[in-house]
Design a protein around this motif. Structure first.
Motif, PDB file in Angstrom:
ATOM      1  N   HIS A  91      16.744   8.023  46.406  1.00 18.59           N
ATOM      2  CA  HIS A  91      17.884   7.140  46.657  1.00 18.59           C
ATOM      3  C   HIS A  91      18.836   7.797  47.650  1.00 18.59           C
ATOM      4  CE1 HIS A  91      16.651   4.512  43.466  1.00 18.59           C
ATOM      5  NE2 HIS A  91      16.824   5.419  42.535  1.00 18.59           N
ATOM      6  N   THR A  92      19.267   7.058  48.650  1.00 17.14           N
ATOM      7  CA  THR A  92      20.276   7.546  49.584  1.00 17.14           C
ATOM      8  C   THR A  92      21.334   6.475  49.780  1.00 17.14           C
ATOM      9  OG1 THR A  92      19.222   6.702  51.602  1.00 17.14           O
ATOM     10  CG2 THR A  92      18.515   8.880  50.824  1.00 17.14           C
ATOM     11  N   VAL A  93      22.559   6.917  50.027  1.00 21.46           N
ATOM     12  CA  VAL A  93      23.651   5.972  50.246  1.00 21.46           C
ATOM     13  C   VAL A  93      23.389   5.077  51.452  1.00 21.46           C
ATOM     14  CG1 VAL A  93      26.099   5.764  50.821  1.00 21.46           C
ATOM     15  CG2 VAL A  93      25.370   7.382  49.059  1.00 21.46           C
ATOM     16  N   PRO A  94      22.980   5.633  52.620  1.00 23.91           N
ATOM     17  CA  PRO A  94      22.796   4.755  53.794  1.00 23.91           C
ATOM     18  C   PRO A  94      21.747   3.660  53.579  1.00 23.91           C
ATOM     19  CG  PRO A  94      22.935   7.032  54.487  1.00 23.91           C
ATOM     20  CD  PRO A  94      22.807   7.057  52.990  1.00 23.91           C
ATOM     21  N   PHE A  95      20.620   3.994  52.947  1.00 23.87           N
ATOM     22  CA  PHE A  95      19.564   2.992  52.782  1.00 23.87           C
ATOM     23  C   PHE A  95      19.954   1.912  51.768  1.00 23.87           C
ATOM     24  CE2 PHE A  95      15.792   5.844  54.287  1.00 23.87           C
ATOM     25  CZ  PHE A  95      16.172   5.633  55.607  1.00 23.87           C
ATOM     26  N   LEU A  96      20.544   2.316  50.655  1.00 24.43           N
ATOM     27  CA  LEU A  96      20.949   1.294  49.682  1.00 24.43           C
ATOM     28  C   LEU A  96      22.116   0.471  50.211  1.00 24.43           C
ATOM     29  CD1 LEU A  96      20.580   2.904  46.140  1.00 24.43           C
ATOM     30  CD2 LEU A  96      18.916   1.653  47.520  1.00 24.43           C
ATOM     31  N   ASP A  97      22.983   1.090  50.991  1.00 26.36           N
ATOM     32  CA  ASP A  97      24.075   0.346  51.624  1.00 26.36           C
ATOM     33  C   ASP A  97      23.519  -0.690  52.598  1.00 26.36           C
ATOM     34  OD1 ASP A  97      26.897  -0.133  52.244  1.00 26.36           O
ATOM     35  OD2 ASP A  97      26.475   0.819  54.169  1.00 26.36           O
ATOM     36  N   TYR A  98      22.488  -0.305  53.353  1.00 24.65           N
ATOM     37  CA  TYR A  98      21.850  -1.235  54.290  1.00 24.65           C
ATOM     38  C   TYR A  98      21.277  -2.429  53.527  1.00 24.65           C
ATOM     39  CZ  TYR A  98      19.089  -2.882  58.267  1.00 24.65           C
ATOM     40  OH  TYR A  98      18.561  -3.651  59.288  1.00 24.65           O
ATOM     41  N   MET A  99      20.606  -2.158  52.432  1.00 28.20           N
ATOM     42  CA  MET A  99      20.004  -3.231  51.642  1.00 28.20           C
ATOM     43  C   MET A  99      21.057  -4.209  51.133  1.00 28.20           C
ATOM     44  SD  MET A  99      16.932  -1.862  49.212  1.00 28.20           S
ATOM     45  CE  MET A  99      16.647  -3.536  48.642  1.00 28.20           C
ATOM     46  N   THR A 100      22.141  -3.652  50.586  1.00 31.76           N
ATOM     47  CA  THR A 100      23.159  -4.536  50.011  1.00 31.76           C
ATOM     48  C   THR A 100      23.844  -5.375  51.081  1.00 31.76           C
ATOM     49  OG1 THR A 100      24.852  -2.782  50.092  1.00 31.76           O
ATOM     50  CG2 THR A 100      23.547  -2.969  48.085  1.00 31.76           C
ATOM     51  N   LYS A 101      24.049  -4.800  52.249  1.00 29.84           N
ATOM     52  CA  LYS A 101      24.662  -5.557  53.343  1.00 29.84           C
ATOM     53  C   LYS A 101      23.737  -6.663  53.845  1.00 29.84           C
ATOM     54  CE  LYS A 101      27.899  -2.025  54.909  1.00 29.84           C
ATOM     55  NZ  LYS A 101      28.230  -0.985  55.915  1.00 29.84           N
ATOM     56  N   ALA A 102      22.421  -6.434  53.731  1.00 30.38           N
ATOM     57  CA  ALA A 102      21.457  -7.448  54.157  1.00 30.38           C
ATOM     58  C   ALA A 102      21.529  -8.702  53.291  1.00 30.38           C
ATOM     59  CB  ALA A 102      20.039  -6.880  54.119  1.00 30.38           C
ATOM     60  N   THR A 103      22.101  -8.577  52.098  1.00 28.03           N
ATOM     61  CA  THR A 103      22.227  -9.751  51.231  1.00 28.03           C
ATOM     62  C   THR A 103      23.299 -10.721  51.738  1.00 28.03           C
ATOM     63  OG1 THR A 103      23.943  -8.822  49.763  1.00 28.03           O
ATOM     64  CG2 THR A 103      21.636  -8.309  49.243  1.00 28.03           C
ATOM     65  N   GLY A 104      24.248 -10.204  52.520  1.00 33.79           N
ATOM     66  CA  GLY A 104      25.351 -11.044  52.978  1.00 33.79           C
ATOM     67  C   GLY A 104      26.440 -11.231  51.946  1.00 33.79           C
ATOM     68  N   LYS A 105      26.309 -10.581  50.797  1.00 29.68           N
ATOM     69  CA  LYS A 105      27.303 -10.691  49.726  1.00 29.68           C
ATOM     70  C   LYS A 105      28.315  -9.542  49.833  1.00 29.68           C
ATOM     71  CE  LYS A 105      25.104 -14.131  47.673  1.00 29.68           C
ATOM     72  NZ  LYS A 105      24.422 -13.909  46.380  1.00 29.68           N
ATOM     73  N   GLN A 106      29.556  -9.819  49.472  1.00 28.75           N
ATOM     74  CA  GLN A 106      30.586  -8.789  49.528  1.00 28.75           C
ATOM     75  C   GLN A 106      30.349  -7.710  48.478  1.00 28.75           C
ATOM     76  OE1 GLN A 106      34.566 -10.320  49.482  1.00 28.75           O
ATOM     77  NE2 GLN A 106      35.516  -8.321  49.774  1.00 28.75           N
ATOM     78  N   LYS A 107      29.933  -8.104  47.293  1.00 33.27           N
ATOM     79  CA  LYS A 107      29.593  -7.155  46.228  1.00 33.27           C
ATOM     80  C   LYS A 107      28.362  -7.688  45.521  1.00 33.27           C
ATOM     81  CE  LYS A 107      31.690  -4.130  42.790  1.00 33.27           C
ATOM     82  NZ  LYS A 107      32.951  -3.703  42.131  1.00 33.27           N
ATOM     83  N   SER A 108      27.212  -7.230  45.982  1.00 30.75           N
ATOM     84  CA  SER A 108      25.951  -7.813  45.533  1.00 30.75           C
ATOM     85  C   SER A 108      25.472  -7.214  44.219  1.00 30.75           C
ATOM     86  CB  SER A 108      24.869  -7.601  46.605  1.00 30.75           C
ATOM     87  OG  SER A 108      24.661  -6.215  46.825  1.00 30.75           O
ATOM     88  N   ASN A 109      24.612  -7.944  43.533  1.00 30.13           N
ATOM     89  CA  ASN A 109      23.895  -7.455  42.365  1.00 30.13           C
ATOM     90  C   ASN A 109      22.642  -6.731  42.840  1.00 30.13           C
ATOM     91  OD1 ASN A 109      25.407  -8.409  40.023  1.00 30.13           O
ATOM     92  ND2 ASN A 109      24.889 -10.464  40.731  1.00 30.13           N
ATOM     93  N   LEU A 110      22.632  -5.413  42.669  1.00 29.33           N
ATOM     94  CA  LEU A 110      21.508  -4.581  43.107  1.00 29.33           C
ATOM     95  C   LEU A 110      20.787  -4.045  41.885  1.00 29.33           C
ATOM     96  CD1 LEU A 110      19.899  -2.991  45.272  1.00 29.33           C
ATOM     97  CD2 LEU A 110      21.657  -1.195  45.085  1.00 29.33           C
ATOM     98  N   CYS A 111      19.486  -4.299  41.809  1.00 26.71           N
ATOM     99  CA  CYS A 111      18.696  -3.890  40.647  1.00 26.71           C
ATOM    100  C   CYS A 111      17.657  -2.844  41.040  1.00 26.71           C
ATOM    101  CB  CYS A 111      17.989  -5.099  40.038  1.00 26.71           C
ATOM    102  SG  CYS A 111      17.079  -4.721  38.522  1.00 26.71           S
ATOM    103  N   PHE A 112      17.616  -1.761  40.296  1.00 28.42           N
ATOM    104  CA  PHE A 112      16.613  -0.710  40.465  1.00 28.42           C
ATOM    105  C   PHE A 112      15.495  -0.931  39.457  1.00 28.42           C
ATOM    106  CE2 PHE A 112      15.628   3.985  39.429  1.00 28.42           C
ATOM    107  CZ  PHE A 112      14.603   4.035  40.357  1.00 28.42           C
ATOM    108  N   ILE A 113      14.238  -0.914  39.953  1.00 33.43           N
ATOM    109  CA  ILE A 113      13.075  -1.027  39.068  1.00 33.43           C
ATOM    110  C   ILE A 113      12.301   0.291  39.129  1.00 33.43           C
ATOM    111  CG2 ILE A 113      11.010  -2.320  38.458  1.00 33.43           C
ATOM    112  CD1 ILE A 113      12.122  -4.747  39.794  1.00 33.43           C
ATOM    113  N   PRO A 114      12.432   1.139  38.100  1.00 34.95           N
ATOM    114  CA  PRO A 114      11.806   2.468  38.102  1.00 34.95           C
ATOM    115  C   PRO A 114      10.476   2.531  37.351  1.00 34.95           C
ATOM    116  CG  PRO A 114      13.488   2.402  36.407  1.00 34.95           C
ATOM    117  CD  PRO A 114      13.406   1.006  36.998  1.00 34.95           C
ATOM    118  N   THR A 115       9.719   1.450  37.365  1.00 35.78           N
ATOM    119  CA  THR A 115       8.458   1.394  36.612  1.00 35.78           C
ATOM    120  C   THR A 115       7.501   2.517  37.002  1.00 35.78           C
ATOM    121  OG1 THR A 115       8.658  -1.020  36.662  1.00 35.78           O
ATOM    122  CG2 THR A 115       6.580  -0.114  35.891  1.00 35.78           C
ATOM    123  N   ALA A 116       7.392   2.809  38.293  1.00 34.95           N
ATOM    124  CA  ALA A 116       6.408   3.783  38.778  1.00 34.95           C
ATOM    125  C   ALA A 116       6.661   5.182  38.255  1.00 34.95           C
ATOM    126  CB  ALA A 116       6.389   3.790  40.304  1.00 34.95           C
TER     127      ALA A 116
END
Length: 230
Positions: A13-38
């Motif tokens: 996990h890195t701040v820049p990559f997860l920040d990029y993902m959340t911004k791609a949603t277009g939401k101001q404060k998005s619901n981000l879910c981590f799936i750690p099954t692997a």
């Protein structure tokens, strides 16, 4: 509805990559879910996810599969459908996909992807979205695993960090065991919209992403130029 996928080479996990993902949603404060099954819902991995999310404008969620059903009031599908973005962690790709199929999580993820939820992740969390690639999910050596085909190309994570990955990926493409596809160094990422690359980013100048294909019996690596966001 745009279908979006953001994948990178390492499962860290890195701040820049997860920040990029959340911004791609277009939401101001998005619901981000981590799936750690692997990783078998590894608690240290989950803790690191929350540490990164504490630095972002997100509502952080975790979808655990190692649960007793009577402890949970929501189905996996219900949880997935409430999300704006979903990031999948690294670990054993083969076991993860088997569990997802048994639990119907693969179908829920497909439906969410088609409905605009941003999908992504690194390592197992990047490989799973493609038609196939090499994995260390089986004993002794890297072997081929089939993915969910959200993008009908092959994929190779850890392209610059694990010595056997690159030559084996080339060999499998040349002999037809894998299709042409995309490779990501550990700290490089690709953003797809409607199954097409729209942007390449990395955390530093030493990590890159490539389109890898065969031409006249030789491997061609097309560098996908990107921006540094680290």
């Amino acid at each position: 509805m745009q279908r979006q996928l953001f994948i990178y080479g390492s499962g860290k996990h890195t701040v820049p990559f997860l920040d990029y993902m959340t911004k791609a949603t277009g939401k101001q404060k998005s619901n981000l879910c981590f799936i750690p099954t692997a990783s078998g819902d590894d608690e240290g991995y989950i803790e690191r996810f929350h540490e990164v999310c504490d630095q972002l404008e997100v509502h952080a969620h975790v979808l655990r599969v190692w649960v007793n059903s009577y402890d949970d009031k929501e189905t996996f599908t219900t949880i997935i459908n409430q999300m704006d973005a979903i990031v999948v962690g690294g670990g054993n790709t083969l076991n993860m996909l088997a569990i997802w199929h048994a639990q119907g999580i693969d179908k829920a993820l497909r439906n969410a992807y088609e409905n605009g939820v941003v999908m992504g992740g690194g390592s197992a969390g990047s490989l799973c979205w493609f038609n196939g690639g090499t994995t260390d999910s089986r004993p002794a050596e890297l072997s081929i695993v089939k993915g969910m085909r959200f993008i009908d190309k092959s994929h190779c994570p850890h392209y610059n960090s694990e010595k056997s990955r690159r030559p084996l990926y080339h060999s499998n493409i040349l002999n037809g065991d894998l299709t042409d596809g995309y490779a990501c160094d550990d700290r490089s990422a690709l953003h797809f919209i409607n199954e097409k690359v729209v942007k390449s980013v990395s955390l530093d100048a030493d990590n890159h992403s490539y389109y890898v294909h065969a031409e006249n019996g030789h491997i061609i690596e097309d560098l996908i130029p990107g921006d540094i966001i680290g």
